[in-house]
Design an enzyme around this catalytic site. Structure first.
Site, PDB file in Angstrom:
ATOM      1  N   SER A  14     -13.566  25.737 -34.507  1.00  0.00           N
ATOM      2  CA  SER A  14     -15.011  25.269 -34.255  1.00  0.00           C
ATOM      3  C   SER A  14     -15.815  26.607 -34.381  1.00  0.00           C
ATOM      4  CB  SER A  14     -15.236  24.453 -33.213  1.00  0.00           C
ATOM      5  OG  SER A  14     -16.544  24.078 -32.856  1.00  0.00           O
ATOM      6  N   CYS A  15     -17.194  26.390 -34.717  1.00  0.00           N
ATOM      7  CA  CYS A  15     -17.983  27.573 -34.720  1.00  0.00           C
ATOM      8  C   CYS A  15     -18.809  27.732 -33.368  1.00  0.00           C
ATOM      9  CB  CYS A  15     -19.146  27.584 -35.800  1.00  0.00           C
ATOM     10  SG  CYS A  15     -20.213  26.188 -35.681  1.00  0.00           S
ATOM     11  N   GLY A  16     -18.276  26.650 -32.458  1.00  0.00           N
ATOM     12  CA  GLY A  16     -18.936  26.832 -31.086  1.00  0.00           C
ATOM     13  C   GLY A  16     -19.911  25.899 -30.731  1.00  0.00           C
ATOM     14  N   LEU A  17     -20.231  24.921 -31.766  1.00  0.00           N
ATOM     15  CA  LEU A  17     -21.298  23.895 -31.466  1.00  0.00           C
ATOM     16  C   LEU A  17     -20.671  22.632 -31.110  1.00  0.00           C
ATOM     17  CD1 LEU A  17     -23.890  25.304 -34.130  1.00  0.00           C
ATOM     18  CD2 LEU A  17     -23.880  25.661 -31.753  1.00  0.00           C
TER      19      LEU A  17
END
Length: 274
Positions: free
Chosen positions: A120-123
């Site tokens: 995941s890109c952290g969002l």
């Protein structure tokens, strides 16, 4: 829909009192005092028994937060699709457990499993950059709001921020009538959480976000634009400046965005104000 909190959330869940020393800088002399600080705690969000996200939040108004978060993440479209919410204090933080109606549970569980198994890109709820930039639904609601209404809401906001006044460290999200009257406010240490709580509170009470505007005591990041657009609100007013992506996304979705709102001026970033 049922809401459980066992044991019940304490009345002071939003604040913690701490002894501090006020340092004299321009004027010599220190003062010992007790200061209220906003509670910031990990809130573990579970969906149908599977971990979804851990958010840093103020553990108050968790019922509103649960619904606002579920709406923002696309887990539900209406309050009726959220079957149950359990909010419990746990070691080191809080557990917020969302149970969906059967018609939503399968889709949500599939999405949760993908999030757990993929990078995941952290969002929250976003698996890749393409999803961050996916087109937003155009804002359908149209609203006439004058400059005087925005000024009136700004002037009244502080009176609706008990946590902010007590701590000086909490964000507020307010829903305002076209006249500028403030109808509902939610607070949190996180600006995203405050907006989720507000959207959840409006949804529980059946208030249409398309009939007013949202005022935020925060920097306008793109996530706040997205949450406002997905809620169906046509006007977002923020006290601080927007990011470039927030401005681009607001313009593309037809959201009127007013930023750096002050008593004497504001920036019209997108849309139109009379």
């Amino acid at each position: 829909m049922t809401i459980d909190s066992d044991p019940p959330a304490p009345k002071d869940a939003a604040t913690s009192r701490r002894p501090v020393r006020r340092l004299g800088l321009a004027v010599p002399g220190d003062t010992e005092l007790v200061r209220a600080l906003p509670v910031e705690a990990p809130v573990s969000v579970e969906v149908c028994g599977i971990g979804y996200a851990v958010m840093m939040a103020t553990p108050a108004d968790l019922k509103d937060y649960a619904l606002g978060f579920a709406l923002a993440e696309g887990l539900v479209d209406t309050p009726a699709q959220l079957a149950r919410v359990d909010a419990h204090p746990i070691e080191g933080g809080w557990a917020l457990r969302l149970w969906l109606m059967p018609e939503r549970a399968g889709l949500a569980l599939d999405r949760v499993r993908r999030r757990v198994g993929e990078s995941s890109c952290g969002l929250c709820g976003i698996e890749n950059i393409e999803e961050v930039l996916r087109p937003l639904p155009p804002v359908a609601a149209r609203l006439k709001v004058g400059r005087a209404a925005i000024a009136a809401a700004l002037a009244a906001l502080t009176a609706h921020q008990p946590l902010g006044r007590a701590t000086g460290a909490a964000h507020a999200a307010a829903f305002c009538a076209p006249s500028g009257d403030i109808l509902c406010v939610r607070e949190d240490v996180g600006r995203h959480n405050a907006l989720d709580k507000l959207i959840g509170a409006l949804a529980w009470t059946g208030i249409d976000p398309g009939g007013g505007f949202i005022l935020l005591s925060a920097r306008c990041s793109y996530e706040l634009v997205e949450k406002t657009v997905r809620a169906g609100c046509p006007l977002l007013v923020t006290i601080s400046a927007p990011t470039s992506l927030a401005a681009d996304r607001a313009a593309a979705a037809g959201l009127t965005l007013v930023a750096l709102a002050r008593a004497d001026s504001a920036l019209l970033v997108s849309g139109d104000i009379a």
